[in-house]
Design a protein around this motif. Structure first.
Motif, PDB file in Angstrom:
ATOM      1  N   TYR A 135      57.856  47.506  49.576  1.00 40.53           N
ATOM      2  CA  TYR A 135      57.760  46.064  49.852  1.00 40.53           C
ATOM      3  C   TYR A 135      56.792  45.809  51.004  1.00 40.53           C
ATOM      4  CZ  TYR A 135      61.533  44.077  46.957  1.00 40.53           C
ATOM      5  OH  TYR A 135      62.287  43.624  45.930  1.00 40.53           O
ATOM      6  N   ILE A 136      56.937  46.595  52.085  1.00 40.29           N
ATOM      7  CA  ILE A 136      56.079  46.394  53.258  1.00 40.29           C
ATOM      8  C   ILE A 136      54.618  46.656  52.882  1.00 40.29           C
ATOM      9  CG2 ILE A 136      55.547  47.285  55.563  1.00 40.29           C
ATOM     10  CD1 ILE A 136      58.612  47.824  55.829  1.00 40.29           C
ATOM     11  N   ALA A 137      54.382  47.711  52.086  1.00 38.93           N
ATOM     12  CA  ALA A 137      53.014  48.023  51.658  1.00 38.93           C
ATOM     13  C   ALA A 137      52.466  46.894  50.785  1.00 38.93           C
ATOM     14  CB  ALA A 137      52.996  49.341  50.898  1.00 38.93           C
ATOM     15  N   PHE A 138      53.318  46.344  49.894  1.00 38.66           N
ATOM     16  CA  PHE A 138      52.876  45.253  49.026  1.00 38.66           C
ATOM     17  C   PHE A 138      52.450  44.050  49.857  1.00 38.66           C
ATOM     18  CE2 PHE A 138      53.450  41.466  46.496  1.00 38.66           C
ATOM     19  CZ  PHE A 138      52.952  41.812  45.255  1.00 38.66           C
ATOM     20  N   ILE A 139      53.275  43.706  50.863  1.00 41.05           N
ATOM     21  CA  ILE A 139      52.966  42.548  51.698  1.00 41.05           C
ATOM     22  C   ILE A 139      51.659  42.774  52.462  1.00 41.05           C
ATOM     23  CG2 ILE A 139      53.762  41.195  53.687  1.00 41.05           C
ATOM     24  CD1 ILE A 139      56.671  41.900  52.656  1.00 41.05           C
ATOM     25  N   ALA A 140      51.484  43.983  53.011  1.00 41.16           N
ATOM     26  CA  ALA A 140      50.268  44.299  53.768  1.00 41.16           C
ATOM     27  C   ALA A 140      49.035  44.272  52.861  1.00 41.16           C
ATOM     28  CB  ALA A 140      50.414  45.671  54.422  1.00 41.16           C
ATOM     29  N   LEU A 141      49.185  44.867  51.672  1.00 39.59           N
ATOM     30  CA  LEU A 141      48.082  44.920  50.718  1.00 39.59           C
ATOM     31  C   LEU A 141      47.686  43.509  50.280  1.00 39.59           C
ATOM     32  CD1 LEU A 141      46.561  47.253  49.343  1.00 39.59           C
ATOM     33  CD2 LEU A 141      48.135  47.061  47.426  1.00 39.59           C
ATOM     34  N   ASP A 142      48.703  42.677  50.048  1.00 39.28           N
ATOM     35  CA  ASP A 142      48.461  41.301  49.618  1.00 39.28           C
ATOM     36  C   ASP A 142      47.718  40.522  50.695  1.00 39.28           C
ATOM     37  OD1 ASP A 142      48.764  38.918  48.090  1.00 39.28           O
ATOM     38  OD2 ASP A 142      50.418  38.373  49.420  1.00 39.28           O
ATOM     39  N   ASP A 143      48.151  40.682  51.953  1.00 43.32           N
ATOM     40  CA  ASP A 143      47.473  40.018  53.069  1.00 43.32           C
ATOM     41  C   ASP A 143      46.017  40.454  53.161  1.00 43.32           C
ATOM     42  OD1 ASP A 143      49.578  38.533  53.788  1.00 43.32           O
ATOM     43  OD2 ASP A 143      50.117  39.669  55.582  1.00 43.32           O
ATOM     44  N   ALA A 144      45.799  41.777  53.056  1.00 37.66           N
ATOM     45  CA  ALA A 144      44.442  42.311  53.207  1.00 37.66           C
ATOM     46  C   ALA A 144      43.544  41.815  52.082  1.00 37.66           C
ATOM     47  CB  ALA A 144      44.493  43.838  53.210  1.00 37.66           C
ATOM     48  N   GLU A 145      44.097  41.811  50.844  1.00 37.99           N
ATOM     49  CA  GLU A 145      43.259  41.430  49.720  1.00 37.99           C
ATOM     50  C   GLU A 145      42.935  39.934  49.741  1.00 37.99           C
ATOM     51  OE1 GLU A 145      44.751  42.563  45.906  1.00 37.99           O
ATOM     52  OE2 GLU A 145      42.759  42.726  45.059  1.00 37.99           O
ATOM     53  N   ARG A 146      43.902  39.129  50.182  1.00 39.98           N
ATOM     54  CA  ARG A 146      43.636  37.695  50.229  1.00 39.98           C
ATOM     55  C   ARG A 146      42.631  37.355  51.315  1.00 39.98           C
ATOM     56  NH1 ARG A 146      48.705  34.083  50.610  1.00 39.98           N
ATOM     57  NH2 ARG A 146      49.647  36.041  51.207  1.00 39.98           N
ATOM     58  N   GLU A 147      42.668  38.118  52.413  1.00 40.86           N
ATOM     59  CA  GLU A 147      41.729  37.887  53.495  1.00 40.86           C
ATOM     60  C   GLU A 147      40.288  38.102  53.022  1.00 40.86           C
ATOM     61  OE1 GLU A 147      42.128  40.038  57.471  1.00 40.86           O
ATOM     62  OE2 GLU A 147      43.816  38.644  57.374  1.00 40.86           O
ATOM     63  N   GLY A 149      39.389  37.535  50.088  1.00 44.11           N
ATOM     64  CA  GLY A 149      39.129  36.567  49.035  1.00 44.11           C
ATOM     65  C   GLY A 149      39.239  37.139  47.643  1.00 44.11           C
ATOM     66  N   GLY A 150      39.988  38.246  47.498  1.00 50.44           N
ATOM     67  CA  GLY A 150      40.163  38.872  46.190  1.00 50.44           C
ATOM     68  C   GLY A 150      41.152  38.109  45.323  1.00 50.44           C
ATOM     69  N   GLU A 151      41.210  38.515  44.062  1.00 49.96           N
ATOM     70  CA  GLU A 151      42.109  37.841  43.129  1.00 49.96           C
ATOM     71  C   GLU A 151      43.539  38.377  43.206  1.00 49.96           C
ATOM     72  OE1 GLU A 151      40.685  37.263  38.956  1.00 49.96           O
ATOM     73  OE2 GLU A 151      38.875  38.070  39.838  1.00 49.96           O
ATOM     74  N   GLY A 152      43.714  39.447  43.955  1.00 49.29           N
ATOM     75  CA  GLY A 152      45.042  40.035  44.057  1.00 49.29           C
ATOM     76  C   GLY A 152      45.344  41.008  42.936  1.00 49.29           C
ATOM     77  N   ARG A 153      44.293  41.526  42.292  1.00 47.98           N
ATOM     78  CA  ARG A 153      44.539  42.405  41.162  1.00 47.98           C
ATOM     79  C   ARG A 153      45.041  43.781  41.606  1.00 47.98           C
ATOM     80  NH1 ARG A 153      39.710  42.142  37.184  1.00 47.98           N
ATOM     81  NH2 ARG A 153      39.897  39.949  37.693  1.00 47.98           N
ATOM     82  N   ILE A 154      44.504  44.281  42.737  1.00 54.09           N
ATOM     83  CA  ILE A 154      44.960  45.584  43.247  1.00 54.09           C
ATOM     84  C   ILE A 154      46.431  45.488  43.646  1.00 54.09           C
ATOM     85  CG2 ILE A 154      44.616  47.299  45.071  1.00 54.09           C
ATOM     86  CD1 ILE A 154      41.642  46.360  45.085  1.00 54.09           C
ATOM     87  N   THR A 155      46.770  44.363  44.308  1.00 51.91           N
ATOM     88  CA  THR A 155      48.160  44.145  44.702  1.00 51.91           C
ATOM     89  C   THR A 155      49.062  44.128  43.475  1.00 51.91           C
ATOM     90  OG1 THR A 155      47.194  42.710  46.390  1.00 51.91           O
ATOM     91  CG2 THR A 155      49.577  42.689  46.177  1.00 51.91           C
ATOM     92  N   ALA A 156      48.598  43.471  42.403  1.00 52.21           N
ATOM     93  CA  ALA A 156      49.412  43.382  41.184  1.00 52.21           C
ATOM     94  C   ALA A 156      49.609  44.756  40.550  1.00 52.21           C
ATOM     95  CB  ALA A 156      48.747  42.431  40.197  1.00 52.21           C
TER      96      ALA A 156
END
Lengths: 237, 146, 43
Positions: A135-147, A149-156
């Protein structure tokens, strides 16, 4: 499936649903925990500490159910490019992590009087700790990818792959010798080795926490959609 | 094939592959990741010497003996198999340690097969019931049937 | 009994965690939706 694809239509349902889920969940939790603390019997072996069950088990179910929902949303995001799926997966991550942490802490507080230890590296406890790290990795990855400007595909993709831990947690107590006891409730077989006087407050508490979890996810989705709207407007100005 | 369906098939295959890899890893880790050895495992593999291990099972009924010094206890740990492990422990056992109840002991096997434990943990089972109910059957005791 | 210490600690952790989560999510939602509504008003 695509009924909720339109954010405006989603918000039309989510706005009135949020307080309903929140209040019904909150009231049910208070009632179930009051019964669990004061009106339900002590266990024949564990004594009073069995009451920790009424918060520990719902937290465990929500931690695991949360990632299941997150993985389904990630799947929908990757396959159908469902616009709300990414928002939903992100909205689940923080409450899912919170309930996983609650599960681990209350489990330690149950383990000390029952087993004689707060923590042991057995398969169930370790796989649940891994879920918290996921969960913590997902949240961190999501923050990094959104910063970026990615689509969030890696997070998904991460959300989807991380779901393999869920069956591992579930079957850990059957597959390995663990300190943690085997499962008491089987929804598939409809059987339970928990006495009815303890099962009802447990199920009521689980339902209450689930409703409240739903309300929190809706709140976080609404916040994300509102933020998206503001960002889109600012870009046009 | 439409791009949407292509993504669907690809993703389902990827998930299946990851799941298969994890299942393989789990079966490889079956022995290593076991939190404790049951008496049947010890009988099959021979008692592991010269290293700390955990054993677990049921405390055999009537086997708990307290030494005259008041802190040392001896008991037998069994499981479904006919094998038994003699265990010696010096110290305070958890509240839930009792005969015919689950136990996990960490320690070392001596040359004679005696297991000397440094730590004793109680293992709970999956049954939850009020004290007036019978442990084995989950039914009301004769008291309430009278 | 000493068990009650553990029970109360477990319930306190659950209560504080849940209330904190709901409160944080609620205030974040209110702030974001108010900002979005304000932007619409400006136009």
């Amino acid at each position: 499936m695509h009924i909720f694809a339109n954010p405006a239509r989603f918000l039309k349902i989510a706005r009135p649903l949020t307080p309903w889920l929140g209040w019904s969940g909150g009231l049910l939790i208070v009632a179930a925990l009051a019964v669990g603390l004061f009106a339900s019997p002590a266990d024949y072996l564990q004594g009073e500490s069995v009451r920790i069950l009424y918060v520990h088990v719902p937290a465990a179910w929500l931690g695991m159910g949360g990632w299941t929902g997150l993985a389904i949303a990630s799947f929908m995001q990757l396959v159908w490019r469902h616009p709300l799926a990414a928002v939903a997966a992100r909205a689940i991550a923080v409450p899912g992590a919170a309930f996983t942490a609650i599960c681990l802490i209350t489990g330690a507080l149950w383990g000390k009087p029952t087993w004689g230890t707060y923590w042991q590296w057995d398969a169930r406890l370790t796989s649940m700790l891994i879920l918290l790290f996921l969960y913590i990795a997902f949240i961190a990855l999501d923050d990094a990818e959104r910063e970026r400007g990615g689509e969030g595909r890696i997070t998904a993709i991460f959300g989807l792959v991380g779901a393999v831990n869920i069956p591992i947690i579930h079957y850990s107590v059957e597959y390995w010798n663990t300190l943690h006891q085997g499962q008491s409730i089987s929804f598939l077989r409809g059987s339970s080795s928990i006495d009815a006087s303890m099962l009802w407050p447990l199920l009521a508490s689980a339902l209450g926490f689930t409703l409240l979890f739903g309300a929190v996810v809706l709140m976080r989705m609404r916040a994300a959609l509102a933020r998206q709207k503001v960002e889109a407007r600012l870009r046009r100005m | 094939m439409k791009a949407k369906n292509q993504r669907l098939v690809l993703l389902v295959l990827a998930v299946a592959a990851v799941l298969g890899a994890v299942l393989l890893a789990m079966s490889a880790l079956k022995e290593q990741a076991a939190y404790f050895y049951a008496p049947a495992d010890v009988a099959r593999q021979g008692p592991p010497q010269d290293r700390n291990v955990r054993i677990g099972g049921m405390v055999r009924k009537g086997s708990v003996r307290r030494a005259p010094d008041g802190v040392t206890i001896d008991f037998l740990v069994g499981d479904d198999s006919p094998h038994l492990i003699p265990v010696r422990f010096k110290g305070i056992v958890p509240d839930l340690f009792r005969e015919e109840s689950g136990v996990v002991a960490e320690g070392r096997f001596q040359a004679g097969g005696l297991f000397v434990a440094d730590e004793i943990l109680a293992k709970h089972d999956e049954n939850y019931m009020p004290p007036q109910l019978d442990v084995k059957t989950g039914e009301h005791k004769s008291e309430s049937l009278k | 009994m000493s068990h009650w210490g553990f029970i109360l600690a477990a319930y306190a952790v659950t209560g504080a965690g849940t209330i904190g989560l709901v409160a944080a999510s609620w205030t974040a939602m209110r702030r974001a939706e108010r900002q979005a509504d304000a932007l619409r008003g400006e136009r």
